[in-house]
Design an enzyme around this catalytic site. Sequence first.
Site, PDB file in Angstrom:
ATOM      1  N   LYS A  11     105.749  38.619  52.221  1.00 33.26           N
ATOM      2  CA  LYS A  11     106.945  38.395  51.263  1.00 33.26           C
ATOM      3  C   LYS A  11     107.518  37.055  51.432  1.00 33.26           C
ATOM      4  CE  LYS A  11     107.641  43.556  51.506  1.00 33.26           C
ATOM      5  NZ  LYS A  11     108.234  44.644  51.430  1.00 33.26           N
ATOM      6  N   GLU A 167     103.020  52.871  47.789  1.00 30.15           N
ATOM      7  CA  GLU A 167     104.134  52.249  48.282  1.00 30.15           C
ATOM      8  C   GLU A 167     105.467  53.111  47.845  1.00 30.15           C
ATOM      9  OE1 GLU A 167     103.234  48.282  50.312  1.00 30.15           O
ATOM     10  OE2 GLU A 167     104.224  47.740  48.463  1.00 30.15           O
ATOM     11  N   SER A 213     107.314  51.076  55.601  1.00 27.34           N
ATOM     12  CA  SER A 213     107.863  51.309  56.942  1.00 27.34           C
ATOM     13  C   SER A 213     106.496  51.534  58.158  1.00 27.34           C
ATOM     14  CB  SER A 213     109.068  52.166  57.007  1.00 27.34           C
ATOM     15  OG  SER A 213     110.054  51.657  56.474  1.00 27.34           O
TER      16      SER A 213
HETATM   17  P1  13P Z   1     107.864  47.376  54.971  1.00 27.82           P
HETATM   18  O1  13P Z   1     106.641  47.572  55.707  1.00 27.82           O
HETATM   19  O2  13P Z   1     108.680  46.360  55.414  1.00 27.82           O
HETATM   20  O3  13P Z   1     108.582  48.451  54.753  1.00 27.82           O
HETATM   21  O4  13P Z   1     107.034  46.962  53.469  1.00 27.82           O
HETATM   22  C1  13P Z   1     106.122  47.668  52.899  1.00 27.82           C
HETATM   23  C2  13P Z   1     105.915  46.788  51.772  1.00 27.82           C
HETATM   24  O5  13P Z   1     106.600  46.361  50.782  1.00 27.82           O
HETATM   25  C3  13P Z   1     104.550  46.144  51.920  1.00 27.82           C
HETATM   26  O6  13P Z   1     103.968  45.488  50.964  1.00 27.82           O
END
Ligand code: 13P
Length: 251
Positions: A11, A167, A213
């Site tokens: 990200k 997701e 997560s």
């Molecule tokens: P997290 O693993 O921080 O929950 O994020 C998941 C995600 O959005 C992967 O693209």
Amino acid sequence: MPKPIFGGNWKMHKTMQQAVRTVGELKKEIQNLDEVEVVVFPPFTALSSVKAVIEGSSIALGAQNMHEKEEGAYTGEISSSMLLDVGCEYVILGHSERRQYFGETDNQINKKARAALSSGLIPILCVGERLKERKDGKAEEIVSVQLRGCLEGIDLQGGEKLVIAYEPVWAIGTGETATPEQAQEMHRFIRITLEELLGKEIAYSIRIQYGGSAKPDNIKGLMCQPDIDGALVGGASLEASSFARIIKYKE
Ligand code: 13P
């Protein structure tokens, strides 16, 4: 069955120097591991320097987004050929954060997916419902609409590859993971929808990742499920050691 695929979606995190350090550590941690595929998704500014570190290793490079047009007056945007030029093989499309904060629609994601596929990039197409939609019993309906919209006109008959990431929005960055059973149920639904849209053979060649997560301590339960073919990891991929523990979930 194709190899499981683990993606580290960083990200909007990491400077060039931080990205290089993390991927260098990851490379050491997962040496000689060839039964899974690993892709890192650094921010655009670190793609080139991360590529230099993973050159010759089994770690692949991906981008977090792209524009559907090849070039033009689209200030701030990046095209598929630019991503290929810097060494990307994958691109995440339609992440829920793109949908939520940047207003991306299924139609737009469909255009991006077509552009990615025709350029030779492998899209990781993200789908997933929000908490209220799950509570209202609409999770499957939402995911079905997203899949149909994003895959419109795409048949993969030329042997192009595609990955789906399920997701659930309520599980992203919240520490609240879908249970393996909840995830499997939706992955099964996605597989059946893909079968309907693309045919059985292609549906079973597509890897469906779980995202939300995913952590070293819950990955094993998820990976035991028959339709979970990997994970797209956010927070837990920022540290090489925890991402490596996820990737090496069998040990
Ligand atoms: P997290 O693993 O921080 O929950 O994020 C998941 C995600 O959005 C992967 O693209």
